[in-house]
Design an enzyme around this catalytic site. Sequence first.
Site, short mmCIF file in Angstrom:
data_model
loop_
_atom_site.label_atom_id
_atom_site.label_comp_id
_atom_site.label_asym_id
_atom_site.label_seq_id
_atom_site.Cartn_x
_atom_site.Cartn_y
_atom_site.Cartn_z
N ILE A 106 24.83 17.63 -21.72
CA ILE A 106 25.75 18.73 -22.03
C ILE A 106 27.17 18.39 -21.56
CG2 ILE A 106 26.33 21.14 -21.38
CD1 ILE A 106 23.29 21.72 -21.52
N THR B 213 2.59 10.52 -6.25
CA THR B 213 3.27 10.41 -7.55
C THR B 213 2.72 11.47 -8.51
OG1 THR B 213 1.63 8.87 -8.44
CG2 THR B 213 3.51 7.90 -7.25
N ALA C 77 0.82 -1.22 0.00
CA ALA C 77 0.00 0.00 0.00
C ALA C 77 0.85 1.26 0.00
CB ALA C 77 -0.93 0.01 1.21
N GLU D 280 5.48 12.13 -1.89
CA GLU D 280 4.36 13.06 -1.59
C GLU D 280 3.28 13.02 -2.67
OE1 GLU D 280 3.68 14.78 1.13
OE2 GLU D 280 5.57 14.37 2.16
N ARG E 127 34.14 23.96 -21.71
CA ARG E 127 34.41 22.91 -22.70
C ARG E 127 34.37 23.49 -24.11
NH1 ARG E 127 36.76 17.92 -22.96
NH2 ARG E 127 35.81 16.65 -24.59
C1 LIG Z 1 13.38 6.95 -1.54
C2 LIG Z 1 11.96 6.87 -1.04
C3 LIG Z 1 11.65 7.40 0.20
C4 LIG Z 1 10.34 7.27 0.71
N1 LIG Z 1 10.07 7.75 1.97
C5 LIG Z 1 8.86 7.46 2.53
C6 LIG Z 1 8.61 7.80 3.91
O1 LIG Z 1 9.43 8.40 4.60
N2 LIG Z 1 7.41 7.46 4.42
C7 LIG Z 1 6.45 6.79 3.71
O2 LIG Z 1 5.39 6.48 4.26
N3 LIG Z 1 6.67 6.45 2.40
C8 LIG Z 1 7.84 6.76 1.80
N4 LIG Z 1 8.09 6.42 0.49
C9 LIG Z 1 7.05 5.70 -0.26
C10 LIG Z 1 6.34 6.58 -1.27
O3 LIG Z 1 5.52 7.51 -0.61
C11 LIG Z 1 5.55 5.63 -2.19
O4 LIG Z 1 6.50 4.94 -2.98
C12 LIG Z 1 4.58 6.37 -3.06
O5 LIG Z 1 3.48 6.79 -2.30
C13 LIG Z 1 4.04 5.48 -4.21
O6 LIG Z 1 3.57 4.28 -3.73
P1 LIG Z 1 4.04 2.90 -4.38
O7 LIG Z 1 5.51 2.92 -4.51
O8 LIG Z 1 3.42 1.80 -3.58
O9 LIG Z 1 3.44 2.89 -5.83
P2 LIG Z 1 1.98 2.39 -6.28
O10 LIG Z 1 0.94 3.02 -5.45
O11 LIG Z 1 1.98 0.90 -6.35
O12 LIG Z 1 1.91 2.99 -7.76
C14 LIG Z 1 2.57 2.37 -8.87
C15 LIG Z 1 2.29 3.23 -10.12
O13 LIG Z 1 0.88 3.27 -10.38
C16 LIG Z 1 0.41 4.63 -10.40
N5 LIG Z 1 -0.93 4.67 -9.80
C17 LIG Z 1 -1.32 4.15 -8.61
N6 LIG Z 1 -2.63 4.38 -8.42
C18 LIG Z 1 -3.07 5.07 -9.50
C19 LIG Z 1 -4.34 5.64 -9.88
N7 LIG Z 1 -5.41 5.56 -9.10
N8 LIG Z 1 -4.41 6.29 -11.07
C20 LIG Z 1 -3.33 6.42 -11.86
N9 LIG Z 1 -2.11 5.92 -11.55
C21 LIG Z 1 -1.98 5.26 -10.38
C22 LIG Z 1 1.44 5.41 -9.60
O14 LIG Z 1 1.45 6.79 -9.96
C23 LIG Z 1 2.73 4.69 -9.97
O15 LIG Z 1 3.16 5.17 -11.22
C24 LIG Z 1 9.35 6.61 -0.06
C25 LIG Z 1 9.67 6.11 -1.34
C26 LIG Z 1 10.96 6.23 -1.83
C27 LIG Z 1 11.27 5.67 -3.20
#
Ligand SMILES: Cc1cc2nc3c(=O)[nH]c(=O)nc-3n(C[C@H](O)[C@H](O)[C@H](O)COP(=O)(O)OP(=O)(O)OC[C@H]3O[C@@H](n4cnc5c(N)ncnc54)[C@H](O)[C@@H]3O)c2cc1C
Length: 391
Positions: free
Chosen positions: A344, A372, A135, A370, A275
């Site tokens: 570049i 996607t 999630a 925050e 460069r």
């Molecule tokens: C380096 C890093 C640091 C992080 N730090 C934190 C943290 O401190 N605390 C925390 O809680 N989380 C953290 N996260 C997690 C981050 O908030 C989540 O990765 C992010 O919310 C996306 O969730 P997911 O990776 O599960 O992707 P998913 O929800 O599985 O999404 C996968 C893809 O599907 C798309 N998608 C999903 N639902 C829909 C929809 N309804 N319509 C269209 N497109 C959709 C998304 O845009 C994405 O392209 C971190 C992630 C990273 C990589």
Amino acid sequence: MNVVRTRRTLEEGQQAQLLAAIDRWLEREVKPVVKEHDHADRWPGKIVAQMQELGLFGATISAEYGGLGLPATTYAEIVMRISAVWMAITGIFNSHLMLALAIEKFGTEPQKRRWLPKLASGEIRGGLALTEPDAGTDLQAIRMTARREGGHYVINGTKTWISNGIEGSCFALLVKTDPKAEPRHKGMSLFIAPKQAGFRVGRKLEKLGYKAIDSAELIFEDYRISADHLIGEVEGQGFYQATGGLELGRINVAARGVGIAEGALRLATEYAQLRRTFGKPIAEHQAIALKLGEMVTRARAARLLTLDAAAAFDRAERCDMEAGMAKYFASEAALENSTESLRIHGAYGYSKEYDIERLYRDAPLTCIGEGTNEIQRLIIAKQWLKRSTMA
Ligand SMILES: Cc1cc2nc3c(=O)[nH]c(=O)nc-3n(C[C@H](O)[C@H](O)[C@H](O)COP(=O)(O)OP(=O)(O)OC[C@H]3O[C@@H](n4cnc5c(N)ncnc54)[C@H](O)[C@@H]3O)c2cc1C
């Protein structure tokens, strides 16, 4: 009254002084060590201590609880400046400040007095633990549960991708207090979760970029805390509380994007003037000049959108659409400018000896965190349609 959204300003002189101190620190302390720490993926203890001295762990916490009480505009300027050099270290205080924001905005007065001064000083550092293996975007699908037992709660489940998960000692933890509730968000609650028995780090996650700051899996097994750790001490408010800081959170990620976009532009500009090919600096070839023209425009637009959202936040206006637009545009600008800057630099852009490869690896995170950028555009459109209907 919502303390965090009270109108805030800073005297121009005070802001200039603070930003000058940040610039001096970046020049003297951060630039000389960034490459070494980034390549070794080593947590920068000395830099963290210096950030503590600068007051960054209390940047947006109100002065009455020991913080600097900075307006969002000043905070964004600080994040932009640091991100132009090393974006990853902003995560060490940004995520921490999201925990503080949840407490200041939604906590009881005793909770604010107990936790905020220690968070502001950096004595306690932490972050926000929302995401789970199954999630992320669909936060309401989380499985972590908190079961009430008398004056305590017992928490079980796993969080992942949590920034500061290893080095931090306290997290805002999103759980289900009623897993069967419909709609799902009504069964969610947010806890202040300090590290103690029942709370352990599963593993450190290896990443493309955003090195040196720790991202970890956190495991909770019969983790038992007293009920006064429930933020606001009312169940069922967690989803609202966890997403209630998103405006500032998005301004903060937008500012990171601006920093990378400007940093990449700066590196490209310097390199293109040094460069030489075919008897002149590459900046004088039209193909490179066109790239620079696009990059400077993108960076400027990203900066203005971000400061516009931050100014609306400081005026205590609703700014979810503005913050969303800033986050979306600035993060895409970071991605595009870092790619163009790398090109570049030619072969040297691909070398680990030059700084641009770090910005290129760090930029994509701003498109994910925050909310996607896919979701961001949906949020912007939803707000836009709502405002258009109301007008
Ligand atoms: C380096 C890093 C640091 C992080 N730090 C934190 C943290 O401190 N605390 C925390 O809680 N989380 C953290 N996260 C997690 C981050 O908030 C989540 O990765 C992010 O919310 C996306 O969730 P997911 O990776 O599960 O992707 P998913 O929800 O599985 O999404 C996968 C893809 O599907 C798309 N998608 C999903 N639902 C829909 C929809 N309804 N319509 C269209 N497109 C959709 C998304 O845009 C994405 O392209 C971190 C992630 C990273 C990589």
